[in-house]
Design a protein around this motif. Sequence first.
Motif, PDB file in Angstrom:
ATOM      1  N   THR A 105      24.734  41.756  98.489  1.00  0.00           N
ATOM      2  CA  THR A 105      24.971  41.436  99.895  1.00  0.00           C
ATOM      3  C   THR A 105      24.811  39.941 100.140  1.00  0.00           C
ATOM      4  OG1 THR A 105      22.677  41.981 100.400  1.00  0.00           O
ATOM      5  CG2 THR A 105      24.326  43.702 100.741  1.00  0.00           C
ATOM      6  N   SER A 106      23.818  39.327  99.527  1.00  0.00           N
ATOM      7  CA  SER A 106      23.655  37.888  99.718  1.00  0.00           C
ATOM      8  C   SER A 106      24.731  37.108  98.975  1.00  0.00           C
ATOM      9  CB  SER A 106      22.271  37.434  99.267  1.00  0.00           C
ATOM     10  OG  SER A 106      22.116  37.630  97.885  1.00  0.00           O
ATOM     11  N   ILE A 107      25.187  37.617  97.844  1.00  0.00           N
ATOM     12  CA  ILE A 107      26.272  36.958  97.111  1.00  0.00           C
ATOM     13  C   ILE A 107      27.542  36.976  97.945  1.00  0.00           C
ATOM     14  CG2 ILE A 107      27.869  37.288  95.175  1.00  0.00           C
ATOM     15  CD1 ILE A 107      25.517  37.899  93.436  1.00  0.00           C
ATOM     16  N   GLU A 108      27.819  38.110  98.567  1.00  0.00           N
ATOM     17  CA  GLU A 108      29.047  38.227  99.346  1.00  0.00           C
ATOM     18  C   GLU A 108      29.050  37.245 100.519  1.00  0.00           C
ATOM     19  OE1 GLU A 108      31.667  41.723 101.489  1.00  0.00           O
ATOM     20  OE2 GLU A 108      29.542  42.034 101.144  1.00  0.00           O
ATOM     21  N   ARG A 109      27.892  37.021 101.138  1.00  0.00           N
ATOM     22  CA  ARG A 109      27.819  36.129 102.285  1.00  0.00           C
ATOM     23  C   ARG A 109      27.851  34.656 101.890  1.00  0.00           C
ATOM     24  NH1 ARG A 109      22.765  37.998 104.319  1.00  0.00           N
ATOM     25  NH2 ARG A 109      23.080  40.193 103.998  1.00  0.00           N
ATOM     26  N   ASN A 110      27.261  34.294 100.771  1.00  0.00           N
ATOM     27  CA  ASN A 110      27.062  32.887 100.435  1.00  0.00           C
ATOM     28  C   ASN A 110      28.013  32.321  99.384  1.00  0.00           C
ATOM     29  OD1 ASN A 110      24.892  32.595 102.232  1.00  0.00           O
ATOM     30  ND2 ASN A 110      23.522  33.527 100.755  1.00  0.00           N
ATOM     31  N   VAL A 111      28.510  33.133  98.483  1.00  0.00           N
ATOM     32  CA  VAL A 111      29.342  32.635  97.390  1.00  0.00           C
ATOM     33  C   VAL A 111      30.795  32.535  97.838  1.00  0.00           C
ATOM     34  CG1 VAL A 111      30.213  33.131  95.071  1.00  0.00           C
ATOM     35  CG2 VAL A 111      27.820  33.497  95.601  1.00  0.00           C
ATOM     36  N   GLU A 112      31.363  31.342  97.675  1.00  0.00           N
ATOM     37  CA  GLU A 112      32.769  31.140  98.002  1.00  0.00           C
ATOM     38  C   GLU A 112      33.673  31.464  96.826  1.00  0.00           C
ATOM     39  OE1 GLU A 112      32.933  27.139  99.452  1.00  0.00           O
ATOM     40  OE2 GLU A 112      32.126  27.717 101.405  1.00  0.00           O
ATOM     41  N   CYS A 113      33.210  31.147  95.606  1.00  0.00           N
ATOM     42  CA  CYS A 113      33.960  31.523  94.414  1.00  0.00           C
ATOM     43  C   CYS A 113      33.052  31.449  93.190  1.00  0.00           C
ATOM     44  CB  CYS A 113      35.211  30.677  94.219  1.00  0.00           C
ATOM     45  SG  CYS A 113      34.924  28.986  93.753  1.00  0.00           S
ATOM     46  N   CYS A 114      33.493  32.115  92.136  1.00  0.00           N
ATOM     47  CA  CYS A 114      32.762  32.129  90.866  1.00  0.00           C
ATOM     48  C   CYS A 114      33.754  31.743  89.773  1.00  0.00           C
ATOM     49  CB  CYS A 114      32.193  33.521  90.602  1.00  0.00           C
ATOM     50  SG  CYS A 114      31.450  33.715  88.965  1.00  0.00           S
ATOM     51  N   GLN A 115      33.343  30.826  88.931  1.00  0.00           N
ATOM     52  CA  GLN A 115      34.189  30.401  87.819  1.00  0.00           C
ATOM     53  C   GLN A 115      33.533  30.824  86.517  1.00  0.00           C
ATOM     54  OE1 GLN A 115      35.567  26.328  87.934  1.00  0.00           O
ATOM     55  NE2 GLN A 115      35.343  26.178  85.723  1.00  0.00           N
ATOM     56  N   ILE A 116      34.285  31.490  85.662  1.00  0.00           N
ATOM     57  CA  ILE A 116      33.792  31.925  84.360  1.00  0.00           C
ATOM     58  C   ILE A 116      34.590  31.179  83.304  1.00  0.00           C
ATOM     59  CG2 ILE A 116      33.423  33.869  82.806  1.00  0.00           C
ATOM     60  CD1 ILE A 116      33.568  35.672  85.320  1.00  0.00           C
ATOM     61  N   SER A 117      33.879  30.499  82.408  1.00  0.00           N
ATOM     62  CA  SER A 117      34.531  29.731  81.348  1.00  0.00           C
ATOM     63  C   SER A 117      34.018  30.181  79.995  1.00  0.00           C
ATOM     64  CB  SER A 117      34.240  28.237  81.503  1.00  0.00           C
ATOM     65  OG  SER A 117      34.651  27.784  82.752  1.00  0.00           O
ATOM     66  N   VAL A 118      34.937  30.425  79.083  1.00  0.00           N
ATOM     67  CA  VAL A 118      34.607  30.787  77.710  1.00  0.00           C
ATOM     68  C   VAL A 118      35.385  29.850  76.810  1.00  0.00           C
ATOM     69  CG1 VAL A 118      34.676  32.590  75.963  1.00  0.00           C
ATOM     70  CG2 VAL A 118      34.320  33.207  78.343  1.00  0.00           C
ATOM     71  N   SER A 119      34.692  29.240  75.857  1.00  0.00           N
ATOM     72  CA  SER A 119      35.345  28.307  74.950  1.00  0.00           C
ATOM     73  C   SER A 119      35.217  28.804  73.521  1.00  0.00           C
ATOM     74  CB  SER A 119      34.712  26.928  75.082  1.00  0.00           C
ATOM     75  OG  SER A 119      35.267  26.056  74.155  1.00  0.00           O
ATOM     76  N   ALA A 120      36.312  28.716  72.774  1.00  0.00           N
ATOM     77  CA  ALA A 120      36.277  29.120  71.369  1.00  0.00           C
ATOM     78  C   ALA A 120      35.486  28.125  70.533  1.00  0.00           C
ATOM     79  CB  ALA A 120      37.699  29.243  70.830  1.00  0.00           C
ATOM     80  N   SER A 121      35.467  26.868  70.958  1.00  0.00           N
ATOM     81  CA  SER A 121      34.787  25.841  70.172  1.00  0.00           C
ATOM     82  C   SER A 121      33.271  25.848  70.378  1.00  0.00           C
ATOM     83  CB  SER A 121      35.344  24.463  70.517  1.00  0.00           C
ATOM     84  OG  SER A 121      35.140  24.190  71.884  1.00  0.00           O
ATOM     85  N   SER A 122      32.819  26.252  71.562  1.00  0.00           N
ATOM     86  CA  SER A 122      31.373  26.303  71.803  1.00  0.00           C
ATOM     87  C   SER A 122      30.917  27.756  71.853  1.00  0.00           C
ATOM     88  CB  SER A 122      31.021  25.600  73.116  1.00  0.00           C
ATOM     89  OG  SER A 122      31.524  26.336  74.204  1.00  0.00           O
ATOM     90  N   ASP A 123      29.625  27.941  71.792  1.00  0.00           N
ATOM     91  CA  ASP A 123      29.079  29.297  71.789  1.00  0.00           C
ATOM     92  C   ASP A 123      28.553  29.702  73.159  1.00  0.00           C
ATOM     93  OD1 ASP A 123      29.619  29.521  69.108  1.00  0.00           O
ATOM     94  OD2 ASP A 123      27.642  28.852  68.494  1.00  0.00           O
ATOM     95  N   TRP A 124      29.114  29.147  74.222  1.00  0.00           N
ATOM     96  CA  TRP A 124      28.600  29.386  75.560  1.00  0.00           C
ATOM     97  C   TRP A 124      29.628  30.058  76.452  1.00  0.00           C
ATOM     98  CZ3 TRP A 124      23.591  28.847  76.185  1.00  0.00           C
ATOM     99  CH2 TRP A 124      22.898  27.949  75.390  1.00  0.00           C
ATOM    100  N   VAL A 125      29.117  30.936  77.297  1.00  0.00           N
ATOM    101  CA  VAL A 125      29.882  31.466  78.421  1.00  0.00           C
ATOM    102  C   VAL A 125      29.211  30.887  79.658  1.00  0.00           C
ATOM    103  CG1 VAL A 125      30.593  33.519  79.682  1.00  0.00           C
ATOM    104  CG2 VAL A 125      30.428  33.594  77.196  1.00  0.00           C
ATOM    105  N   VAL A 126      29.982  30.231  80.492  1.00  0.00           N
ATOM    106  CA  VAL A 126      29.431  29.550  81.663  1.00  0.00           C
ATOM    107  C   VAL A 126      29.885  30.269  82.925  1.00  0.00           C
ATOM    108  CG1 VAL A 126      29.308  27.389  82.937  1.00  0.00           C
ATOM    109  CG2 VAL A 126      29.502  27.344  80.445  1.00  0.00           C
ATOM    110  N   PHE A 127      28.915  30.685  83.743  1.00  0.00           N
ATOM    111  CA  PHE A 127      29.166  31.244  85.065  1.00  0.00           C
ATOM    112  C   PHE A 127      28.771  30.173  86.075  1.00  0.00           C
ATOM    113  CE2 PHE A 127      28.705  34.989  82.495  1.00  0.00           C
ATOM    114  CZ  PHE A 127      29.571  35.906  83.050  1.00  0.00           C
TER     115      PHE A 127
END
Length: 127
Positions: A91-113
């Motif tokens: 409920t708080s996410i729906e009110r406050n978050v305008e967008c979410c970006q998810i990035s996955v890179s083959a070169s790095s070992d990170w998933v970024v939210f």
Amino acid sequence: MKCVIEGKNVKVFGRAVQALSRVGDELWLDPTVKGLALRSVSSAQSAYACFIFSPLFFQQYSLGGAPKQSSETVKCKLLLKSLLPLFRCLTSIERNVECCQISVSASSDWVVFQFFCRHGKKINYLC
């Protein structure tokens, strides 16, 4: 892979993650040309669940620089215990978050939210 989810769809995405947490302890992110697949298998491998989000679900969806015909795809395994707190307070996410970006890179070992909230606030989460 890079995708951007609108604020109202973040809640839908979060509910899918919560549903998959009831099946297993690990979440597989599988970006394809047909969309982003979220998969989970139980520890006994007796239950399986999958949500496939079409590219139309996202504001922006790109697989990155990899050619579409490439046999090398990026698949990521994440622990749901570390991911669930992001989507707990829907409920708080729906009110406050305008967008979410998810990035996955083959070169790095990170998933970024990255959550972009009202009033210019930004929340980064690395998995």
